[in-house]
Motif scaffolding. Structure first.
Motif, PDB file in Angstrom:
ATOM      1  N   GLU A 141       0.825  -1.206   0.000  1.00  0.00           N
ATOM      2  CA  GLU A 141       0.000   0.000   0.000  1.00  0.00           C
ATOM      3  C   GLU A 141       0.860   1.257   0.000  1.00  0.00           C
ATOM      4  OE1 GLU A 141      -3.242   0.546  -0.330  1.00  0.00           O
ATOM      5  OE2 GLU A 141      -3.488  -1.597  -0.701  1.00  0.00           O
ATOM      6  N   GLU A 142       1.986   1.215   0.747  1.00  0.00           N
ATOM      7  CA  GLU A 142       2.790   2.423   0.919  1.00  0.00           C
ATOM      8  C   GLU A 142       3.733   2.686  -0.245  1.00  0.00           C
ATOM      9  OE1 GLU A 142       2.724  -0.107   3.013  1.00  0.00           O
ATOM     10  OE2 GLU A 142       1.518   0.647   4.691  1.00  0.00           O
ATOM     11  N   ILE A 143       4.253   1.642  -0.873  1.00  0.00           N
ATOM     12  CA  ILE A 143       5.289   1.834  -1.887  1.00  0.00           C
ATOM     13  C   ILE A 143       5.336   0.632  -2.823  1.00  0.00           C
ATOM     14  CG2 ILE A 143       7.146   0.780  -0.520  1.00  0.00           C
ATOM     15  CD1 ILE A 143       8.989   3.038  -1.595  1.00  0.00           C
ATOM     16  N   THR A 144       5.753   0.886  -4.043  1.00  0.00           N
ATOM     17  CA  THR A 144       5.934  -0.166  -5.038  1.00  0.00           C
ATOM     18  C   THR A 144       7.310   0.006  -5.661  1.00  0.00           C
ATOM     19  OG1 THR A 144       3.579  -0.385  -5.543  1.00  0.00           O
ATOM     20  CG2 THR A 144       5.125  -1.076  -7.258  1.00  0.00           C
ATOM     21  N   CYS A 145       8.021  -1.101  -5.845  1.00  0.00           N
ATOM     22  CA  CYS A 145       9.349  -1.068  -6.463  1.00  0.00           C
ATOM     23  C   CYS A 145       9.361  -1.970  -7.689  1.00  0.00           C
ATOM     24  CB  CYS A 145      10.417  -1.533  -5.483  1.00  0.00           C
ATOM     25  SG  CYS A 145      10.629  -0.469  -4.055  1.00  0.00           S
ATOM     26  N   ALA A 146       9.748  -1.428  -8.832  1.00  0.00           N
ATOM     27  CA  ALA A 146       9.934  -2.202 -10.058  1.00  0.00           C
ATOM     28  C   ALA A 146      11.428  -2.342 -10.305  1.00  0.00           C
ATOM     29  CB  ALA A 146       9.253  -1.508 -11.238  1.00  0.00           C
ATOM     30  N   LEU A 147      11.874  -3.544 -10.609  1.00  0.00           N
ATOM     31  CA  LEU A 147      13.297  -3.839 -10.742  1.00  0.00           C
ATOM     32  C   LEU A 147      13.698  -3.915 -12.214  1.00  0.00           C
ATOM     33  CD1 LEU A 147      13.533  -6.685  -8.061  1.00  0.00           C
ATOM     34  CD2 LEU A 147      13.560  -4.201  -7.733  1.00  0.00           C
ATOM     35  N   VAL A 148      14.785  -3.244 -12.551  1.00  0.00           N
ATOM     36  CA  VAL A 148      15.264  -3.255 -13.939  1.00  0.00           C
ATOM     37  C   VAL A 148      16.007  -4.545 -14.248  1.00  0.00           C
ATOM     38  CG1 VAL A 148      16.719  -2.080 -15.640  1.00  0.00           C
ATOM     39  CG2 VAL A 148      15.360  -0.743 -14.020  1.00  0.00           C
ATOM     40  N   THR A 149      16.767  -5.070 -13.287  1.00  0.00           N
ATOM     41  CA  THR A 149      17.444  -6.357 -13.470  1.00  0.00           C
ATOM     42  C   THR A 149      17.029  -7.290 -12.345  1.00  0.00           C
ATOM     43  OG1 THR A 149      19.401  -5.680 -12.187  1.00  0.00           O
ATOM     44  CG2 THR A 149      19.433  -5.276 -14.565  1.00  0.00           C
ATOM     45  N   THR A 150      17.040  -8.593 -12.632  1.00  0.00           N
ATOM     46  CA  THR A 150      16.664  -9.592 -11.626  1.00  0.00           C
ATOM     47  C   THR A 150      17.523 -10.839 -11.783  1.00  0.00           C
ATOM     48  OG1 THR A 150      14.950 -10.468 -13.101  1.00  0.00           O
ATOM     49  CG2 THR A 150      14.250  -8.859 -11.466  1.00  0.00           C
ATOM     50  N   HIS A 151      17.802 -11.489 -10.655  1.00  0.00           N
ATOM     51  CA  HIS A 151      18.413 -12.818 -10.642  1.00  0.00           C
ATOM     52  C   HIS A 151      19.692 -12.915 -11.458  1.00  0.00           C
ATOM     53  CE1 HIS A 151      14.074 -14.283  -9.787  1.00  0.00           C
ATOM     54  NE2 HIS A 151      14.741 -14.151  -8.641  1.00  0.00           N
ATOM     55  N   ILE A 152      20.564 -11.923 -11.321  1.00  0.00           N
ATOM     56  CA  ILE A 152      21.870 -11.990 -11.969  1.00  0.00           C
ATOM     57  C   ILE A 152      22.933 -11.571 -10.961  1.00  0.00           C
ATOM     58  CG2 ILE A 152      21.018 -11.582 -14.317  1.00  0.00           C
ATOM     59  CD1 ILE A 152      21.913  -8.673 -14.028  1.00  0.00           C
ATOM     60  N   PRO A 185       0.644   7.964 -11.781  1.00  0.00           N
ATOM     61  CA  PRO A 185       1.636   7.665 -10.741  1.00  0.00           C
ATOM     62  C   PRO A 185       2.686   8.758 -10.608  1.00  0.00           C
ATOM     63  CG  PRO A 185       2.197   6.511 -12.765  1.00  0.00           C
ATOM     64  CD  PRO A 185       0.888   7.213 -13.026  1.00  0.00           C
ATOM     65  N   ARG A 186       3.285   8.806  -9.433  1.00  0.00           N
ATOM     66  CA  ARG A 186       4.478   9.609  -9.192  1.00  0.00           C
ATOM     67  C   ARG A 186       5.630   8.645  -8.985  1.00  0.00           C
ATOM     68  NH1 ARG A 186       4.316  12.104  -4.386  1.00  0.00           N
ATOM     69  NH2 ARG A 186       2.679  10.714  -3.637  1.00  0.00           N
ATOM     70  N   LEU A 187       6.620   8.699  -9.848  1.00  0.00           N
ATOM     71  CA  LEU A 187       7.706   7.724  -9.847  1.00  0.00           C
ATOM     72  C   LEU A 187       9.026   8.359  -9.430  1.00  0.00           C
ATOM     73  CD1 LEU A 187       6.969   5.875 -13.225  1.00  0.00           C
ATOM     74  CD2 LEU A 187       6.125   5.316 -10.939  1.00  0.00           C
ATOM     75  N   ALA A 188       9.888   7.545  -8.866  1.00  0.00           N
ATOM     76  CA  ALA A 188      11.252   7.950  -8.541  1.00  0.00           C
ATOM     77  C   ALA A 188      12.201   6.921  -9.128  1.00  0.00           C
ATOM     78  CB  ALA A 188      11.450   8.060  -7.037  1.00  0.00           C
ATOM     79  N   MET A 189      13.248   7.375  -9.763  1.00  0.00           N
ATOM     80  CA  MET A 189      14.265   6.491 -10.332  1.00  0.00           C
ATOM     81  C   MET A 189      15.483   6.484  -9.410  1.00  0.00           C
ATOM     82  SD  MET A 189      15.070   4.535 -12.952  1.00  0.00           S
ATOM     83  CE  MET A 189      13.970   5.108 -14.252  1.00  0.00           C
ATOM     84  N   ALA A 233      16.942   6.824  -0.547  1.00  0.00           N
ATOM     85  CA  ALA A 233      15.680   7.093  -1.241  1.00  0.00           C
ATOM     86  C   ALA A 233      14.452   6.624  -0.461  1.00  0.00           C
ATOM     87  CB  ALA A 233      15.690   6.426  -2.610  1.00  0.00           C
ATOM     88  N   PHE A 234      14.602   5.637   0.427  1.00  0.00           N
ATOM     89  CA  PHE A 234      13.453   5.080   1.114  1.00  0.00           C
ATOM     90  C   PHE A 234      13.204   5.712   2.477  1.00  0.00           C
ATOM     91  CE2 PHE A 234      14.879   1.854  -1.854  1.00  0.00           C
ATOM     92  CZ  PHE A 234      13.686   1.497  -2.473  1.00  0.00           C
ATOM     93  N   ILE A 235      14.006   6.720   2.809  1.00  0.00           N
ATOM     94  CA  ILE A 235      13.800   7.427   4.062  1.00  0.00           C
ATOM     95  C   ILE A 235      12.659   8.425   3.904  1.00  0.00           C
ATOM     96  CG2 ILE A 235      14.828   8.959   5.776  1.00  0.00           C
ATOM     97  CD1 ILE A 235      17.536   7.766   5.050  1.00  0.00           C
TER      98      ILE A 235
END
Length: 236
Positions: A141-152, A185-189, A233-235
């Motif tokens: 509910e508070e935050i969502t994170c999308a990952l550019v790379t995974t499992h490497i 959405p409001r996004l942060a990179m 960034a998560f503070i």
């Protein structure tokens, strides 16, 4: 509105998955009234029910016996069983027999031991569905994170990090958040390097790879800030 039909994969038989599956149907579980079907081994579930004292369930898409295994031990047969459960659930979803899939944990090392060269759930889902684009997303509910790379491995991140991939994941994240939240959405990179590179002092990927991606996403009309230092960034 009808209750969605969900397939729950049992995961690795030697892991916590079978117990989690049984707990979905206990009298005080918030999921007890959902239309759930466990994809896995009825034999394993019955064994775990006996061991834990949890009530057994009949809502099982039975994929047969796994054979002998020990809880907590990595075996090829358990790796193959966890894959079979996921594979069958994906096939059921693609055939319209279920509306979605919920996955219990599988063990990457057990998958490899079983001859299945997948790093994890994400890569299996992408291959089996033929998805043209994809990313892993962790949401609350508070935050969502999308990952550019995974499992490497960490040393492979930079060679695989491209502006095009960042744009692809940014667009997927934005579309998903519109669907989940019903608003723009409001996004942060996040940056890659400590302090987001400090304008090239600790690496130039923020300037050469991330900045062009941000420009492209802003050209789409997205509200996006960054690159932000990943350690702060998560503070709040």
């Amino acid at each position: 509105m009808s209750t969605p039909r969900l397939a729950v994969t049992m995961g690795d038989p030697a892991g916590v998955g079978p117990e989690l599956c049984l707990r979905l149907f206990t009298p005080d579980a918030p999921t007890r009234d959902l239309d759930l079907t466990i994809f896995g081994s009825r034999e394993v579930l019955d064994r775990v029910a006996t061991t834990t004292g949890l009530p057994p369930t009949t809502r099982v898409h039975d994929l047969g016996s796994v054979g002998e295994f020990t809880p907590g031990r990595i075996t090829p047969s358990c790796g193959r069983a966890s894959f079979a459960a996921l594979d069958a659930a994906i096939a059921a979803a693609l055939a319209g027999e279920v509306d979605g899939i919920v996955t219990c944990p599988l063990h990457k090392e057990a998958l490899q031991a079983g001859g299945l060269r997948y790093p994890g759930h994400t890569e299996i889902l992408v291959e089996k569905t033929g998805a043209p684009t994809h990313c892993m997303m962790l949401t609350a509910e508070e935050i969502t994170c999308a990952l550019v790379t995974t499992h490497i491995p960490l040393r492979e991140v930079v060679p695989q990090l491209t502006s095009e991939k960042i744009v692809e994941v940014g667009r997927l994240a934005a579309d998903t958040m519109r669907h989940l939240r019903g608003r723009e959405p409001r996004l942060a990179m996040l940056g890659l390097n400590p302090h987001a590179g400090e304008h090239g002092l600790f690496g130039d990927e923020e300037e050469t790879i991330i900045a062009p991606a941000l420009a492209a996403l802003r050209a789409d009309g997205l509200e996006i800030t960054g690159p932000l230092p990943p350690d702060t960034a998560f503070i709040e």
